[in-house]
Design a protein around this motif. Structure first.
Motif, PDB file in Angstrom:
ATOM      1  N   GLY B  90       0.847  -1.185   0.000  1.00 21.17           N
ATOM      2  CA  GLY B  90       0.000   0.000   0.000  1.00 21.17           C
ATOM      3  C   GLY B  90       0.878   1.229   0.000  1.00 21.17           C
ATOM      4  N   VAL B  91       0.263   2.399  -0.060  1.00 15.03           N
ATOM      5  CA  VAL B  91       1.039   3.642  -0.092  1.00 15.03           C
ATOM      6  C   VAL B  91       1.215   4.201   1.322  1.00 15.03           C
ATOM      7  CG1 VAL B  91       0.455   4.233  -2.465  1.00 15.03           C
ATOM      8  CG2 VAL B  91      -1.067   4.972  -0.612  1.00 15.03           C
ATOM      9  N   CYS B  92       2.171   5.088   1.461  1.00 14.78           N
ATOM     10  CA  CYS B  92       2.522   5.613   2.794  1.00 14.78           C
ATOM     11  C   CYS B  92       1.345   6.320   3.457  1.00 14.78           C
ATOM     12  CB  CYS B  92       3.691   6.580   2.680  1.00 14.78           C
ATOM     13  SG  CYS B  92       5.198   5.756   2.167  1.00 14.78           S
ATOM     14  N   GLU B  93       0.502   6.941   2.663  1.00  9.37           N
ATOM     15  CA  GLU B  93      -0.614   7.700   3.213  1.00  9.37           C
ATOM     16  C   GLU B  93      -1.518   6.788   4.055  1.00  9.37           C
ATOM     17  OE1 GLU B  93       0.692   7.911   0.263  1.00  9.37           O
ATOM     18  OE2 GLU B  93       1.055  10.029  -0.164  1.00  9.37           O
ATOM     19  N   GLU B 388      -4.706   2.244  -9.486  1.00 12.44           N
ATOM     20  CA  GLU B 388      -6.002   2.905  -9.329  1.00 12.44           C
ATOM     21  C   GLU B 388      -5.939   4.076  -8.342  1.00 12.44           C
ATOM     22  OE1 GLU B 388      -8.036  -1.465  -9.988  1.00 12.44           O
ATOM     23  OE2 GLU B 388      -8.108  -0.531  -8.025  1.00 12.44           O
ATOM     24  N   LEU B 389      -4.754   4.296  -7.783  1.00 11.08           N
ATOM     25  CA  LEU B 389      -4.614   5.278  -6.698  1.00 11.08           C
ATOM     26  C   LEU B 389      -3.214   5.878  -6.713  1.00 11.08           C
ATOM     27  CD1 LEU B 389      -5.903   6.276  -3.916  1.00 11.08           C
ATOM     28  CD2 LEU B 389      -4.562   4.440  -2.881  1.00 11.08           C
ATOM     29  N   GLU B 390      -3.158   7.212  -6.557  1.00  8.48           N
ATOM     30  CA  GLU B 390      -1.866   7.887  -6.388  1.00  8.48           C
ATOM     31  C   GLU B 390      -1.384   7.730  -4.964  1.00  8.48           C
ATOM     32  OE1 GLU B 390      -2.925  11.948  -8.416  1.00  8.48           O
ATOM     33  OE2 GLU B 390      -0.888  12.037  -7.601  1.00  8.48           O
ATOM     34  N   GLY B 391      -0.093   7.900  -4.769  1.00 10.06           N
ATOM     35  CA  GLY B 391       0.416   7.887  -3.393  1.00 10.06           C
ATOM     36  C   GLY B 391       1.909   7.648  -3.372  1.00 10.06           C
ATOM     37  N   THR B 392       2.454   7.652  -2.152  1.00 11.13           N
ATOM     38  CA  THR B 392       3.903   7.610  -1.987  1.00 11.13           C
ATOM     39  C   THR B 392       4.403   6.197  -1.724  1.00 11.13           C
ATOM     40  OG1 THR B 392       3.594   9.703  -0.871  1.00 11.13           O
ATOM     41  CG2 THR B 392       5.791   8.731  -0.747  1.00 11.13           C
ATOM     42  N   ALA B 393       5.533   5.857  -2.330  1.00 13.27           N
ATOM     43  CA  ALA B 393       6.185   4.583  -2.024  1.00 13.27           C
ATOM     44  C   ALA B 393       7.691   4.811  -1.925  1.00 13.27           C
ATOM     45  CB  ALA B 393       5.879   3.558  -3.100  1.00 13.27           C
ATOM     46  N   TYR B 394       8.351   3.967  -1.134  1.00 14.36           N
ATOM     47  CA  TYR B 394       9.806   4.040  -0.950  1.00 14.36           C
ATOM     48  C   TYR B 394      10.485   2.864  -1.637  1.00 14.36           C
ATOM     49  CZ  TYR B 394       9.686   7.887   2.387  1.00 14.36           C
ATOM     50  OH  TYR B 394       9.543   9.112   2.972  1.00 14.36           O
ATOM     51  N   ARG B 395      11.422   3.200  -2.506  1.00 17.29           N
ATOM     52  CA  ARG B 395      12.231   2.195  -3.183  1.00 17.29           C
ATOM     53  C   ARG B 395      13.121   1.503  -2.153  1.00 17.29           C
ATOM     54  NH1 ARG B 395      15.409   4.788  -8.182  1.00 17.29           N
ATOM     55  NH2 ARG B 395      16.921   5.271  -6.549  1.00 17.29           N
ATOM     56  N   MET B 396      13.716   0.391  -2.522  1.00 22.36           N
ATOM     57  CA  MET B 396      14.528  -0.378  -1.563  1.00 22.36           C
ATOM     58  C   MET B 396      15.672   0.447  -0.961  1.00 22.36           C
ATOM     59  SD  MET B 396      16.884  -2.918  -3.859  1.00 22.36           S
ATOM     60  CE  MET B 396      15.615  -3.959  -4.521  1.00 22.36           C
ATOM     61  N   ASP B 397      16.088   1.515  -1.648  1.00 19.88           N
ATOM     62  CA  ASP B 397      17.171   2.357  -1.115  1.00 19.88           C
ATOM     63  C   ASP B 397      16.628   3.571  -0.366  1.00 19.88           C
ATOM     64  OD1 ASP B 397      16.104   3.651  -3.283  1.00 19.88           O
ATOM     65  OD2 ASP B 397      18.011   4.136  -4.241  1.00 19.88           O
ATOM     66  N   SER B 398      15.359   3.522   0.004  1.00 15.26           N
ATOM     67  CA  SER B 398      14.710   4.583   0.788  1.00 15.26           C
ATOM     68  C   SER B 398      14.535   5.898   0.037  1.00 15.26           C
ATOM     69  CB  SER B 398      15.452   4.850   2.116  1.00 15.26           C
ATOM     70  OG  SER B 398      15.469   3.696   2.892  1.00 15.26           O
ATOM     71  N   VAL B 399      14.539   5.853  -1.285  1.00 18.32           N
ATOM     72  CA  VAL B 399      14.167   7.036  -2.068  1.00 18.32           C
ATOM     73  C   VAL B 399      12.650   6.986  -2.242  1.00 18.32           C
ATOM     74  CG1 VAL B 399      14.253   8.096  -4.357  1.00 18.32           C
ATOM     75  CG2 VAL B 399      16.353   7.290  -3.279  1.00 18.32           C
ATOM     76  N   SER B 400      11.958   8.064  -1.850  1.00 20.35           N
ATOM     77  CA  SER B 400      10.503   8.032  -1.990  1.00 20.35           C
ATOM     78  C   SER B 400      10.088   8.662  -3.306  1.00 20.35           C
ATOM     79  CB  SER B 400       9.829   8.738  -0.815  1.00 20.35           C
ATOM     80  OG  SER B 400       9.804  10.130  -0.982  1.00 20.35           O
ATOM     81  N   LEU B 401       9.063   8.083  -3.902  1.00 14.60           N
ATOM     82  CA  LEU B 401       8.561   8.538  -5.204  1.00 14.60           C
ATOM     83  C   LEU B 401       7.038   8.530  -5.162  1.00 14.60           C
ATOM     84  CD1 LEU B 401      10.982   6.410  -7.412  1.00 14.60           C
ATOM     85  CD2 LEU B 401      11.027   8.907  -7.223  1.00 14.60           C
ATOM     86  N   ARG B 402       6.441   9.300  -6.061  1.00 21.44           N
ATOM     87  CA  ARG B 402       4.982   9.354  -6.078  1.00 21.44           C
ATOM     88  C   ARG B 402       4.426   8.448  -7.168  1.00 21.44           C
ATOM     89  NH1 ARG B 402       1.360  11.897  -3.417  1.00 21.44           N
ATOM     90  NH2 ARG B 402      -0.743  12.157  -4.240  1.00 21.44           N
ATOM     91  N   MET B 403       3.613   7.497  -6.752  1.00 20.14           N
ATOM     92  CA  MET B 403       3.007   6.566  -7.708  1.00 20.14           C
ATOM     93  C   MET B 403       1.836   7.249  -8.411  1.00 20.14           C
ATOM     94  SD  MET B 403       3.125   3.030  -5.669  1.00 20.14           S
ATOM     95  CE  MET B 403       3.683   2.168  -7.101  1.00 20.14           C
ATOM     96  N   ARG B 404       1.610   6.823  -9.628  1.00 19.74           N
ATOM     97  CA  ARG B 404       0.554   7.464 -10.419  1.00 19.74           C
ATOM     98  C   ARG B 404      -0.728   6.639 -10.416  1.00 19.74           C
ATOM     99  NH1 ARG B 404       3.390  11.144 -14.218  1.00 19.74           N
ATOM    100  NH2 ARG B 404       5.433  11.178 -13.257  1.00 19.74           N
ATOM    101  N   LYS B 405      -1.792   7.317 -10.738  1.00 20.85           N
ATOM    102  CA  LYS B 405      -3.064   6.628 -10.947  1.00 20.85           C
ATOM    103  C   LYS B 405      -3.241   6.441 -12.452  1.00 20.85           C
ATOM    104  CE  LYS B 405      -7.077   8.682 -10.825  1.00 20.85           C
ATOM    105  NZ  LYS B 405      -8.339   9.334 -10.406  1.00 20.85           N
ATOM    106  N   LEU B 406      -3.629   5.245 -12.866  1.00 24.65           N
ATOM    107  CA  LEU B 406      -3.752   4.965 -14.299  1.00 24.65           C
ATOM    108  C   LEU B 406      -5.211   4.853 -14.742  1.00 24.65           C
ATOM    109  CD1 LEU B 406      -0.992   2.186 -14.390  1.00 24.65           C
ATOM    110  CD2 LEU B 406      -0.707   4.636 -14.788  1.00 24.65           C
ATOM    111  N   VAL B 407      -6.041   4.283 -13.881  1.00 25.69           N
ATOM    112  CA  VAL B 407      -7.468   4.101 -14.227  1.00 25.69           C
ATOM    113  C   VAL B 407      -8.337   4.453 -13.017  1.00 25.69           C
ATOM    114  CG1 VAL B 407      -7.062   2.278 -15.940  1.00 25.69           C
ATOM    115  CG2 VAL B 407      -7.390   1.658 -13.537  1.00 25.69           C
ATOM    116  N   ASP B 408      -9.585   4.739 -13.304  1.00 31.93           N
ATOM    117  CA  ASP B 408     -10.544   5.035 -12.229  1.00 31.93           C
ATOM    118  C   ASP B 408     -11.378   3.801 -11.908  1.00 31.93           C
ATOM    119  OD1 ASP B 408     -10.153   7.838 -11.732  1.00 31.93           O
ATOM    120  OD2 ASP B 408     -10.856   8.153 -13.789  1.00 31.93           O
ATOM    121  N   VAL B 409     -11.583   3.559 -10.631  1.00 27.16           N
ATOM    122  CA  VAL B 409     -12.469   2.458 -10.227  1.00 27.16           C
ATOM    123  C   VAL B 409     -13.357   2.936  -9.076  1.00 27.16           C
ATOM    124  CG1 VAL B 409     -10.912   0.568 -10.888  1.00 27.16           C
ATOM    125  CG2 VAL B 409     -10.730   1.572  -8.603  1.00 27.16           C
ATOM    126  N   ASP B 410     -14.367   2.146  -8.769  1.00 23.42           N
ATOM    127  CA  ASP B 410     -15.302   2.546  -7.712  1.00 23.42           C
ATOM    128  C   ASP B 410     -14.896   2.071  -6.319  1.00 23.42           C
ATOM    129  OD1 ASP B 410     -16.925   3.888  -9.435  1.00 23.42           O
ATOM    130  OD2 ASP B 410     -18.111   2.111  -9.939  1.00 23.42           O
TER     131      ASP B 410
END
Lengths: 567, 433
Positions: B90-93, B388-410
């Protein structure tokens, strides 16, 4: 429309030349105003001490290295724990507190603003994630540029416009406040386990020297008309004899003209850089020549980096010094190289009064503050958590105010300390006004945030106010230091943006703080050349794509953008 | 629609250079990702709606989100030792909300590192972690060691993007710039591609590391003829090669963290790296599994002071692995309810722990059906983070990046579900206090 009136306050507001005047302070909608209506909430200060909210111009409160400290030190996270209350989250940690404790701790001492002093651009997102979670206080981050490939390439080619353009872009990418330089060039050399030895030692593979890095970044800083000057951690930090490098580094910026009403060079935690001797055996204080330089020159400011006995977690972008510390102390060591940008390291340690080396370090910090005549030139910090945790600021304040308090501390310290320092012979005692300068006014001036309404209580300023349970007229701080320290530890009131966040030393509200960052326009032609170079570096050498690199707006939820730029 | 620079929600490499084609709100093509990442982004069978059952052997019945959430809150609020486990997918949020929920219920929050790189964290407590970012290694390393890990299978793009085949500023010849050594008990596909494969007897890694430390310290004379199945000459040769490297890198996996010695292996490996830094530059990095398992450690550390296994039953964060990790608690039969979110305890926990979980109410929050579903009483499907959701994730080297949302779901996000559970828990606890 929220209104507040603080009556019968003994106010020290050095930016507005108010020195212990008994007055009322009116607050409306989070700002200081001339007057308020009769229905305003009233606090009777009863003659007690009132300062603007404290400002910390140099601390390490958020980001990768702080979290490395937490993860490496569960022993530290077991200290100072407090359960949650109706308004607060649980608190842990002494040298590396959790995010909540970080904000509460500052607010309890009457502080309302803090600058995280080392943000690598690639890891700036993480820094902002933590900054957002630190409650109450306003913040900003200083962006690391001192071992950056983009910086060094522009300097080697003597392309100041391209350098300025990259600094502007780097501040935008990191949502940063100013230029931080740590051990210029040394971070790159550490990429292969080496270091630079002084101002004229070329950075391996990049053919530039620390002297060029400092000078040209200082020039780029003025070209962009940034609110803060360059913020410099000198070469050779942590090595006996380094005061010579420090003095030579001051000279590099002597002819840089500041475009604003501030210094053109800020050198940080100078306690760690005012060391004499050739090795640990003949280690001694060299605070006198440093203070002498400050007394003769007004283009620069410094902060103390005061040592506090007990536990510390050292953390710095100076990667090689942390390896040296860890080996010397046989301590835990975490290293954190950042591709193309900088290095860093984290090592826990314990400062012992019976170690003459630690004793001398303790003395140097105080000497720097007491031997330098102009209080505006030396900021009080502990370089949290390098010299010791920020929660000890009240103790440091009393050390500056009372020779007796210093003598009490000296009784615990190894005798050799006093042969190699001058602290025992210094009788200067700072007053309430000096302390207001050293803990808020000068910090705001040095960081260039006075015009944003920080660090003072003039009309239009942020209503960031600290009321301490002490009456300056009735209290002799030189003798009653325990009482003064207790008052500074737990403000009677801390008011942040017109809201009471601390009452009787307890947190009463936890508003979100704001984040300051600088948006600077760059010279157009330099920008084009810079972008060409930058795109190439992302394509060939970075491990993330350029499109995913920059800190997104989502991470700075309460921004205050300071716009400036090339003129 | 073509979406560029997409991040991959599969492994700790967190590749951020994917191109995804979306048509009519459906992902139809994924470029640059490995097969596993592609499969995850393309999607597969989802849990369609919230479900509940009273008897774990019985059939699930579909329920509303409100019903499933309220029932979950009731279980957690009324438990004495609730376990909140998973979090890695899941994402950090949402992790922040997890920490808050744990405060509300006075439970234990723990993540998948507990059965993976948890021992690495203990090694870090002992010795620290000399490391860096993946780009630093990509640009500089001339000696690469994989120890007890198999990136060919587990991190399919690691070797091409960061560690072996890629070219960098000081590694202009790519694969030819580097010597690659694999230490492992079996000859994996990664070992097949290495310059040197060193077969270590199962459970004897610690001794092999100690022997290498002896070589680095110029004490090779103390080494017996063979250590951990590796001949002395080979150990001396490898130790000298490490010492001679300009930039040596050790990547390690569960072959080191979960074999005999556990955290002591990491403690020893970090010591080796620290000592090697007196000669050249050296770093070490755990090969983290889930794309955001690193993120949980980061979030939990800044929120609580500890990276995992945080027990809130005392009202303050308390951490003592061996006592407060999921399996410690399950095996002592302390846990009286569990929420498994963004992780799969059912597939990875030992039988004794599963036995305990089968006896207590289990809530699953996850987009997908997996072995944990078989033990669950309540199942709450959520969005797939990074698809389906944007949010933050940390790579194995602790660099954080923002994941993108590609599609909409309910589906709701994990964060939304947690928010509602927290609100309901507060309501229940408020009413009872």
């Amino acid at each position: 429309m929220s209104e507040m009136l603080i009556k019968n306050a003994t106010v020290y507001d050095p930016i507005n030349n108010i020195n212990g005047d008994m007055m009322d302070i009116a607050v409306k909608d989070g700002k200081i105003v001339d007057s308020v209506g009769g229905s305003a909430q009233t606090i009777d200060a009863g003659g007690r001490l009132v300062y603007p909210g404290g400002v910390d111009a140099h601390t390490h409160i958020a980001g990768s290295k702080v979290n490395v400290g937490r993860i490496m030190r569960p022993d530290d996270s077991r200290l100072n724990n407090k359960p949650r209350t109706k308004v607060t989250r649980p608190r842990t940690g002494y040298t590396v507190p959790n995010v909540y404790s970080m904000g509460y701790g500052y607010a309890e001492m009457g502080y309302t603003t803090a600058f995280e002093a080392a943000v690598p651009i690639l890891k700036a997102r993480h820094t902002h994630e933590e900054l957002e979670e630190i409650p109450i206080i306003d913040k900003a981050g200083l962006t690391l540029f001192g071992s950056n490939w983009m910086v060094m390439d522009a300097i080697r080619e003597d392309d100041l416009d391209r350098l300025a353009a990259y600094v502007a872009w780097g501040l935008l990418a990191s949502r940063g406040w100013g230029i931080k330089i740590v051990n210029p060039g040394g971070g790159e050399a550490w990429g292969f386990g080496k270091n630079v030895s002084g101002l004229d030692d070329p950075v391996p593979n990049f053919e530039v020297t620390p002297r060029q890095i400092v000078k040209q970044l200082a020039e780029a800083n003025e070209k962009l008309n940034l609110p803060h000057s360059i913020h410099l951690h000198c070469n050779n930090l942590g090595k006996p004899g380094n005061y010579e490098t420090t003095l030579a580094t001051f000279d590099v910026c002597k002819d840089i003209k500041s475009k604003r009403d501030r210094q053109s060079l800020h050198v940080t935690h100078v306690q760690f850089n005012a060391w004499g001797g050739n090795h640990w055996g003949d280690f001694e204080s060299k605070s006198e020549p440093i203070a002498d330089y400050l007394n003769k020159n007004d283009f620069l400011t410094i902060d103390m980096g005061q040592l506090v006995f007990g536990s510390a977690t050292t953390m710095t972008a100076d990667g090689p010094v942390q390896y040296a510390n860890a080996r010397l102390l046989k301590a835990r060591w975490s290293n954190g190289d950042v591709e193309l940008e900088d290095s860093s390291g984290v090592t826990p340690l314990e400062y012992h009064p019976q170690s003459y080396i630690h004793g001398i370090m303790w003395a140097i910090g105080l000497e720097l503050a007491l031997l330098t005549k102009d209080p505006w030139q030396v900021l009080m910090t502990t370089d949290h958590p390098n010299g010791g945790p920020y929660v000890n600021y009240p103790m440091v304040m009393t050390m500056l105010m009372s020779q007796k308090r210093r003598e009490k501390e000296m009784a615990k310290i190894a005798e050799l300390t006093f042969e190699r320092t001058s602290i025992a012979g210094i009788d200067r005692e700072l007053d309430w006004y000096d302390i207001a300068i050293k803990t808020r006014a000068a910090h705001a001036k040095v960081q260039g945030i006075i015009e944003l309404g920080k660090g003072h209580l003039g009309v239009g300023a942020d209503a960031d106010i600290a009321i301490y349970d002490i009456k300056p007229d009735e209290t002799d701080a030189t003798m009653e230091f325990d009482k003064v320290e207790a008052a500074f530890r737990h403000a009677a009131y801390t008011i942040k943006g017109g809201e009471i966040v601390v009452k009787d030393g307890e947190i009463t509200a936890v508003p979100k703080g704001r984040t300051y960052w600088v948006k600077a326009t760059a010279p157009a032609d330099g920008h084009e050349r810079m972008m060409e170079d930058l795109k190439m570096k992302f394509k060939k050498y970075y491990s993330v794509n350029m499109a995913n690199y920059m800190v997104q707006d989502e991470y700075v939820e309460h921004p205050v953008v300071f716009e400036t730029g090339y003129q | 629609m073509i979406i560029k620079d997409v991040l991959c929600p599969f492994c700790g490499c967190l590749c951020d250079d994917l191109t995804v084609e979306v048509e009519n709100n459906k992902v139809v093509d994924v470029k640059h990702a490995c097969k596993i990442g592609t499969s995850k982004i393309m999607g597969h069978d989802r849990i369609k709606a919230p479900m509940m059952r009273d008897d774990k052997n019985g059939e699930f019945r579909e329920v509303s989100y409100d019903e499933a959430i309220n029932e979950s809150a009731k279980i957690l609020a009324n438990s004495k030792r609730p376990l909140l486990y998973g979090w890695a997918s899941g994402v950090c949020e949402m992790m922040k909300k997890g920490v808050l929920l744990n405060e509300e219920v006075g439970g234990i929050i723990d993540n998948t590192a507990s059965v993976c790189h948890g021992p690495s964290a203990l090694g870090v407590h002992e010795k620290g972690l000399p490391t860096g970012t993946l780009g630093q290694f990509a640009n500089r390393t001339d000696l690469v060691v994989f120890w007890g890990c198999n990136p060919v299978q587990a991190h399919p793009r690691h070797m091409s993007r960061y560690s072996v085949f890629n070219k960098g500023f000081f590694t202009t010849k790519g694969r030819k710039s580097r010597k690659v050594v694999v230490f492992d008990v079996r000859k994996t596909d990664t070992a097949e591609m290495a310059d040197e494969y060193v077969q270590v007897n199962p459970g004897e890694d610690y001794m092999v590391i100690s022997a290498l430390r002896a070589v680095v310290a110029d004490k090779a004379d103390v080494i017996p003829d063979s250590v951990g199945g590796v001949p002395k000459e080979k150990l001396v040769e490898l130790g000298e090669a490490m010492k001679g490297a300009k930039y040596g890198m050790v990547y390690f996996g569960m072959g080191l963290t979960q074999s005999r010695g556990k955290y002591k292996n990491i403690d020893n490996a970090v010591s080796l790296i620290t000592e090697l830094n007196a000669h050249g530059k050296h770093s070490i990095l755990p090969m983290r599994g889930h794309y955001n398992v690193t993120g949980f450690g980061q979030v939990c550390a800044w929120e609580t002071g500890f990276a995992n296994a945080v027990d809130m039953s005392r009202g303050i964060p308390y951490y003592n692995p061996g006592e407060t990790c999921s399996n410690d608690l399950l095996m002592r039969e302390e846990i009286d309810s569990a929420m498994i979110i963004a992780g799969d305890a059912g597939a990875h926990f030992p039988a004794q722990s599963i036995a305990r979980m089968s006896k207590v109410p289990v809530i699953q929050v996850d987009p997908f059906h997996n072995p944990t579903t078989e033990m669950a009483n309540i199942v709450i499907p959520t969005k797939v983070s990074g698809v389906e959701l944007e949010g933050t994730a940390y790579r194995m080297d602790s660099v954080s990046l923002r994941m993108r949302k590609l599609v909409d779901v309910d589906f709701p996000s994990d964060e939304e579900v947690l928010d509602k559970i927290i609100a309901k828990v507060r309501e229940i606890k408020g009413a009872s206090s």
